[in-house]
Structure formats: structure tokens, C-alpha cells
Design an enzyme around this catalytic site. Structure first.
Site, short mmCIF file in Angstrom:
data_model
loop_
_atom_site.label_atom_id
_atom_site.label_comp_id
_atom_site.label_asym_id
_atom_site.label_seq_id
_atom_site.Cartn_x
_atom_site.Cartn_y
_atom_site.Cartn_z
N SER A 3 -2.17 -10.39 7.62
CA SER A 3 -2.58 -11.80 7.74
C SER A 3 -2.65 -12.45 6.36
O SER A 3 -2.25 -13.60 6.20
CB SER A 3 -3.91 -11.92 8.48
OG SER A 3 -4.91 -11.20 7.81
N ALA A 4 -3.12 -11.71 5.35
CA ALA A 4 -3.18 -12.28 4.01
C ALA A 4 -1.78 -12.58 3.48
O ALA A 4 -1.53 -13.64 2.90
CB ALA A 4 -3.89 -11.32 3.05
N ASP B 264 -7.72 -8.95 -0.18
CA ASP B 264 -6.37 -8.99 0.42
C ASP B 264 -5.55 -10.15 -0.14
O ASP B 264 -4.38 -9.99 -0.49
CB ASP B 264 -6.47 -9.23 1.93
CG ASP B 264 -6.85 -7.98 2.69
OD1 ASP B 264 -7.51 -7.11 2.09
OD2 ASP B 264 -6.49 -7.88 3.87
N GLY C 267 -2.74 -5.99 11.90
CA GLY C 267 -4.08 -5.43 12.13
C GLY C 267 -4.21 -3.96 11.79
O GLY C 267 -5.07 -3.26 12.31
N LEU D 39 -3.10 -3.20 6.47
CA LEU D 39 -2.11 -3.41 5.41
C LEU D 39 -2.02 -4.87 4.96
O LEU D 39 -1.08 -5.26 4.28
CB LEU D 39 -0.73 -2.91 5.86
CG LEU D 39 -0.64 -1.42 6.22
CD1 LEU D 39 0.79 -1.04 6.59
CD2 LEU D 39 -1.13 -0.54 5.07
N PRO E 284 2.91 -4.07 9.71
CA PRO E 284 2.29 -3.99 11.04
C PRO E 284 1.00 -4.83 11.09
O PRO E 284 0.26 -4.88 10.11
CB PRO E 284 1.96 -2.51 11.23
CG PRO E 284 2.71 -1.78 10.18
CD PRO E 284 3.04 -2.75 9.08
O1 PMV Z 1 -8.18 -4.18 7.55
P1 PMV Z 1 -8.03 -5.25 6.51
O2 PMV Z 1 -6.76 -5.15 5.75
O3 PMV Z 1 -8.29 -6.61 7.07
O4 PMV Z 1 -9.18 -4.97 5.42
C1 PMV Z 1 -10.54 -5.18 5.70
C2 PMV Z 1 -11.33 -4.79 4.49
C3 PMV Z 1 -12.83 -5.01 4.60
O5 PMV Z 1 -13.38 -4.61 3.33
C4 PMV Z 1 -13.44 -4.14 5.68
C5 PMV Z 1 -13.19 -6.47 4.86
C6 PMV Z 1 -12.82 -7.39 3.71
O6 PMV Z 1 -12.59 -8.60 3.98
O7 PMV Z 1 -12.81 -6.98 2.55
#
Ligand code: PMV
Length: 327
Positions: A120-121, A164, A114, A117, A112
Site C-alpha cells: 500500500s505504501a 513504509d 497485505g 511487503l 503481494p
Molecule cells: O505489514 P506492514 O507492511 O503494513 O507493516 C506494519 C508494521 C507495523 O509496525 C506493525 C505498523 C506500522 O505502521 O509501523
């Protein structure tokens, strides 16, 4: 055609604090993004995404970094998707010695968008690898991880850690502290995920924590405490001590609540999972909306989440050792 796939991830411990140089431990999970890349005869780029919540999303443009396609889906989703894919193409062409050959890209993803999880990475890692290989380069997973981090950092205005992208490229459990990224291993960890159907705004949530940290010393202390907790968590992972991992996940969630990044929907799901017997449960990723992760074998936990009104979907996932792969 060349196809590469890469996994999504959950944060076992350490999100947000990792932005300030504390360690974090994300784990790759068995939900994957898959990117097919085929060279074209011209210099255009055509991108199709069948299941990225962008139903029937197909765009064609000239491969320009600033291209904005004319299609009928929310602008922010298009901008983000195009930003990551453009960045990935740019990095892959660079790895392939500066090729400007046109490309046909198809993206499929189980992850899913945003929701914390790492969708995007996973798409960025798989896209860099698929395009680079289609253009004749053979980058290793570490190189792809670093290039994918550069893309995320550019799209997210510098507010990105390596967590990520490194986790998605390498698979398993990893430890990230600043530029120091290491693979920890492949412990057998059963997870149940609860998804509220929403997406958190990572930039806004990171900015909120930054402001809190600038205003209150004790917010900065909280970030340091998360770092201490991550060190304990690593030892528990090493020992395979699931009870201790669960307790530390609960503690970590409490600290994220204190930093203001949880929400009613995430807290409801966390408590539903704990009440149903999960060893631990916490939000994962930026927070706001999205997913929680519970450490639990019990099908009861998935059932309890399915009966929680704010939970749109509950699903089981486990840690996967498989990072970036070619098909
Ligand atoms: O929600 P995600 O999977 O984009 O994770 C963000 C994690 C943060 O620590 C808040 C930001 C980061 O780039 O590490």
C-alpha cells in the site's frame, strides 16, 4: 501520461516497536509498484489494477472521497485500495495547487497485498508522484513520503508509522524513529522471501500488541528490547557484518513471537529457512499471515521454502537503492 514507480520493503528490524517510538530499520527491495496517470477531459476518475490480487479490477467513479464502486470483489480490498488511491489523488491535487481535473490511473504491482511487503505504501507513493507530475507539480521524494504517510495514517485510523512510506520513497536501508527519518545506505543484502499466500490484519495485530503492553509491564519491556536490538543492528549494518545481522534478525523474530504476532505458517517458514542455512530469518511487517524474510545467498533456502507445505511462493529479492522514480 506520467508514470512513477516505488519499491516495496521488508523490515530488517523493529516492526511493531516502531509504533511506540522505538527505531526501526526497513529496507527497500526490488519488487515495485508502478502507477500510470493521464488527465481526462472530464472530472471523473477511472482506476484499473491488473495485478493487485484484484483480477481485472477496473472502477470508474466521480473522484468523491466517499465513492464506493459497484464491482464484484471483496469489499475490504476495494475499500482499502480506493482509500489509498483517493487519498493519493487528494494529496497530489493539493500539491498541484488544488486542481480537480479528472484522471485515468493504472496500477501494476509485483508486491503481494497485505503480506508485510509495503504494497500500500508503494502504490500510494507512486500514485501521489504520478498524479502530481501529471498535473504539473514536481514534488521531491521527501515531500511525497510525508504526503503518503498522511494518506496511510488516515486510511489506517492513525495506526501507521512513517517506516513504509519513507522507505518506499527513499530506497535503500532507512532508519525511522518517530518523526525522525534517515537514509542509512545501500548495503548489499541478499534476501529470500517466503509467502504463505495470506494477509495479516495490521490493525488487529497492532491492537493486540497495544493491549498486551497495557496488561503486562514485561510486554512494554519487550518493545524496549526490540529498540535496543535495532541500535545493535544499525552498527552491524554499518560494519557489513552479515552474521551479526542474521543473529539479530533471529532474536527479533523471537521477540515478535513473544508479542503474539507470529503464526504457525510464519514460524514454519522461519525454521525451514534457518534449517537450510539462512544467516537469520524473521517475519516481516505486521505478522499474522504473509511473508518471512531470510538473510541468505543460498538457493538452498529458496528450495527449502518451496518444499515447506505452508509456503505458497518463495522468491529472491535484494535491497534496492532505488526509491521513488519516474519512467
Ligand atoms: O505489514 P506492514 O507492511 O503494513 O507493516 C506494519 C508494521 C507495523 O509496525 C506493525 C505498523 C506500522 O505502521 O509501523
Amino acid at each position: 501520461m506520467t508514470t512513477s514507480t516505488a519499491p516495496g520493503k521488508i523490515y530488517l528490524f523493529g516492526e511493531h516497536a516502531v509504533v511506540y517510538g522505538e527505531p526501526a530499520v526497513p529496507c527497500a527491495i526490488d519488487l515495485r509498484a508502478r502507477v500510470h496517470a493521464t488527465q481526462r477531459d472530464d472530472d471523473r476518475v477511472r482506476l484499473s489494477a491488473s495485478d493487485l490480487s484484484l483480477d481485472g479490477f477496473t472502477i470508474e467513479y466521480d473522484g468523491d472521497q466517499n465513492a464506493r464502486p459497484d464491482i464484484d470483489v471483496p469489499e475490504n480490498l476495494v475499500s482499502a485500495a480506493v482509500g489509498y488511491v483517493n487519498g493519493a489523488i487528494h494529496q497530489a491535487r493539493d500539491l498541484a495547487g488544488g486542481s480537480d481535473t479528472g484522471l485515468e490511473l493504472t496500477i501494476e504491482s509485483d508486491i503481494p497485498l497485505g503480506a508485510g511487503l509495503g504494497s500500500s505504501a508503494a502504490v500510494t507513493v507512486a500514485a501521489i508522484d504520478a498524479v502530481a507530475r501529471e498535473l504539473g507539480a514536481t514534488p521531491d521524494a521527501e515531500t511525497v513520503a510525508e504526503r503518503a504517510f498522511q494518506v496511510e495514517a488516515a486510511v489506517q485510523d492513525g495506526e501507521a508509522s512513517r517506516a513504509d512510506t519513507f522507505c518506499s520513497a527513499m530506497g535503500g536501508a532507512v532508519r525511522v524513529e518517530g518523526t525522525d527519518c534517515r537514509r542509512l545506505g545501500e548495503p548489499d543484502l541478499p534476501f529470500v522471501l517466503g509467502y504463505d499466500g495470506g494477509a495479516g490484519d495490521t490493525g488487529q495485530l497492532v491492537a493486540g500488541v497495544r493491549q498486551l503492553r497495557e496488561t503486562y509491564d514485561f510486554a512494554d519491556t519487550t518493545i524496549g528490547v526490540i529498540g535496543d536490538l535495532v541500535e545493535r543492528g544499525e552498527r552491524a549494518l554499518d560494519d557489513g557484518d552479515l552474521d551479526e545481522i542474521g543473529r539479530l534478525m533471529n532474536f527479533n523474530h523471537g521477540l515478535l513471537v513473544a508479542l503474539g504476532v507470529s503464526s504457525r505458517t510464519l514460524d514454519d517458514m522461519v525454521w525451514a529457512a534457518r534449517d537450510a542455512g539462512a544467516l537469520g530469518a524473521k517475519l516481516t511487517g505486521a505478522g499474522g499471515r504473509g511473508c518471512i524474510v531470510a538473510l541468505a545467498e543460498a538457493a538452498d533456502v529458496a528450495t527449502a521454502l518451496e518444499h515447506t507445505p505452508v509456503c505458497e511462493r518463495a522468491f529472491e529479492a535484494s535491497l534496492t537503492p532505488d526509491g521513488l522514480q519516474q519512467e
